[in-house]
Each structure stands twice: as structure tokens, then as C-alpha cells.
Design a protein around this motif. Structure first.
Motif, mmCIF file in Angstrom:
data_model
loop_
_atom_site.group_PDB
_atom_site.id
_atom_site.type_symbol
_atom_site.label_atom_id
_atom_site.label_comp_id
_atom_site.label_asym_id
_atom_site.label_seq_id
_atom_site.Cartn_x
_atom_site.Cartn_y
_atom_site.Cartn_z
ATOM 1 N N GLY A 11 39.776 110.737 98.412
ATOM 2 C CA GLY A 11 38.933 109.858 97.608
ATOM 3 C C GLY A 11 38.551 108.552 98.261
ATOM 4 O O GLY A 11 37.801 107.766 97.680
ATOM 5 N N SER A 72 36.482 111.038 94.399
ATOM 6 C CA SER A 72 35.763 110.166 93.476
ATOM 7 C C SER A 72 34.791 111.022 92.663
ATOM 8 O O SER A 72 34.640 112.225 92.906
ATOM 9 N N HIS A 102 39.271 108.165 88.621
ATOM 10 C CA HIS A 102 38.362 107.244 87.945
ATOM 11 C C HIS A 102 38.754 105.808 88.262
ATOM 12 O O HIS A 102 39.937 105.479 88.410
ATOM 13 N N PRO A 110 38.711 102.116 93.648
ATOM 14 C CA PRO A 110 39.839 102.846 93.063
ATOM 15 C C PRO A 110 41.137 102.042 93.204
ATOM 16 O O PRO A 110 41.239 101.129 94.027
#
Length: 281
Positions: A11, A72, A102, A110
Motif C-alpha cells: 500500500g 490503497s 483506508h 495511511p
């Protein structure tokens, strides 16, 4: 012990990779791909397959059956590779599922790797009731390392302890990783993030090796979840970081993380120059 699940952290924004692109002699096509894609999706070598392809291939060879990709919301590139369903995509013989990290309200970025794994376990509660392996998506871990973390053991958690000589990185680069303090019985006592390069010798073991964590762990979900949930936010980086959760775990449970030693190079995509040097063997 039943550990058939691999959780891959993909992510991040690949910011160090993107910043270093202008200082490399990569061709324009590769540079453009590196600017647009997560680094685990950049085409590599003659085959043009990305690192994530090879990592999942190694997981298949180590007999994992389930792969969870923590991404993500903007994850079209990953879907282009493994499939467009939110879960149960069939890819290279495994089932691949997406967990979305999220961003909390009031933040632009993040909340870090511990938060990413916590959100994954919340979205897939079955992981709380089993053992699973978790690793970075920008390192190509070997079949042997992935298999080590599936071995039966008497403690709930484990990680791979890499000998510094086998990694084939300079001391300057090693100082940017995390070193490990390991008991004579093979249990993790602590993780030292980004040690002072002038003090590296203080951390060598009896054989003269630095023991390096490359962020590949196996956890029992129920035992580790509280440490993810209660992980403090780093005062400088402003994130909840997985190594900090592990440090808190071993502080409270000194013989709960077993270290499996290995000595081998890990293909790594930290900077743009690593793209041209990438080898799967």
C-alpha cells in the motif's frame, strides 16, 4: 500448525523509488512505468514480469493457498495483474484477496504498516483464528524463507533472521534496515531500527554476523491483534509501524517470537537503481 495464508503489504507510495528516478540511466519506458505504478508492479528483466508476480510464484512453490494484498483504494494496477474481484481471484494457482487500507479522517496519508495489517484482519476475521505470514511487497523472499514460516513450532510467532553477509548489501545500506537482538535460545529480544553506522559492530552476533530483519514474519492472529490495535504512533514518522508492534509484543512476552536464521541475498526494490540490477536467481 496450519499456515497457508500470505499477507503482502503493497500500500505504500513508493516515494523513495520515485525520487531517485532522475538519477538513474533507465530507459524512458521503465521510468514512466516506475512513476505511475507501485514498485511491486514495475516490469522487470527480460520477462517483463513484476516483482509481485515472482513473490506470489515463490509463495505457490512454498505451498501457500491464500494471498491477501493490502493496497490503497487506488489499486487498478494490482487488479490488472491478479484479477478484478475483491476476493477469490484465481492467480498462479492461489486465491488472491484484496484488503483496502483506508486513510483515517483528518489524515492525508495511511497510518502505517501496523494499521494496514490491523485493517486486513478486521476485513478478513478468519485470519485472527489462524497462523499467517506477512511480508513487504518490494522484496523477493525465497521459497525457503516462505517455507520456514510454515514449519510447525511451539510458539505463536516467528520471523526470518538474515545474516548480513548473505544479503550482499553495503554497510551503509544495512544501517537503513532493522537489526535484531536474539537470545541464545533463538528468541527475538528486540529490533533496532536504522542503527548508527558507526556502531554496527556492537550488534554482531558470536559468528560476526549482523542479524537483519527484512520484515517477513509469521503471526498467530488472535495473539498478535491487540499489539496491532494498541500500537503507538511514531513521534517522528507519525505512523503505526509493524516493527514497533513486534517490539511491544516481545517486551511483554519474551519467548513468543522465534527467529529462523537464513543467509541469502534478497532482490530488493528500494531505489530506482535496483530496477536495473534485479535478478530472480
Amino acid at each position: 500448525m496450519n499456515n497457508e495464508s500470505l499477507v503482502i503489504l503493497v500500500g505504500g507510495a513508493s516515494s523513495r523509488m520515485k525520487k531517485s528516478l532522475e538519477h538513474t540511466d533507465l530507459d524512458d519506458k521503465t521510468k514512466n512505468a516506475a512513476q505511475k505504478l507501485h514498485k511491486s508492479l514495475i516490469p522487470l528483466g527480460e520477462s517483463g514480469q513484476p516483482l509481485l508476480y515472482y513473490l506470489i510464484k515463490n509463495a505457490v512453490d512454498a505451498n501457500y493457498k491464500q494471498v491477501y494484498l493490502i493496497t490503497s483504494k487506488e489499486n487498478e494496477g494490482f487488479k490488472d495483474l491478479v484479477g478484478y474481484e475483491s476476493k477469490n481471484n484465481k492467480y498462479q494457482g492461489v486465491s488472491v484477496h484484496f484488503a483496502i487500507q483506508h486513510i483515517p479522517e483528518g489524515r492525508e496519508k495511511p497510518l502505517g504498516t501496523a494499521d494496514a495489517l490491523e485493517q486486513c484482519l478486521n476485513q478478513y476475521p478468519e485470519l485472527k483464528q489462524t497462523y499467517f505470514t506477512v511480508c513487504n511487497g518490494d522484496n523477493l523472499y525465497s521459497v525457503g524463507a516462505l517455507d520456514d514460516l510454515r514449519k510447525k513450532r511451539d510458539v505463536p510467532n516467528a520471523l526470518i533472521s538474515y545474516g548480513s553477509s548473505g544479503l550482499q548489501f553495503s554497510e551503509e545500506r544495512l544501517a537503513k534496515f532493522a537489526l535484531m537482538d536474539i537470545s541464545p535460545e533463538g528468541f527475538l529480544r528486540g529490533i533496532i531500527e536504522k542503527p548508527d553506522i558507526s556502531k554496527l559492530d556492537e550488534y554482531r552476533d558470536a559468528s560476526g554476523e549482523l542479524r537483519v530483519s527484512m520484515n517477513i514474519f509469521s503471526f498467530y492472529g488472535e495473539a498478535f491483534y491487540p499489539y496491532l490495535k494498541n500500537c503507538p504512533i511514531h513521534p517522528v514518522r507519525n505512523e503505526k509501524e509493524l516493527p514497533e508492534a513486534v517490539r511491544n509484543l516481545v517486551s511483554e512476552n519474551p519467548q513468543s517470537v522465534l527467529c529462523y536464521p537464513r543467509s541469502e541475498h534478497i532482490p530488493d526494490l528500494t531505489k530506482a537503481e535496483d530496477i536495473g540490477r534485479f535478478r530472480t536467481g
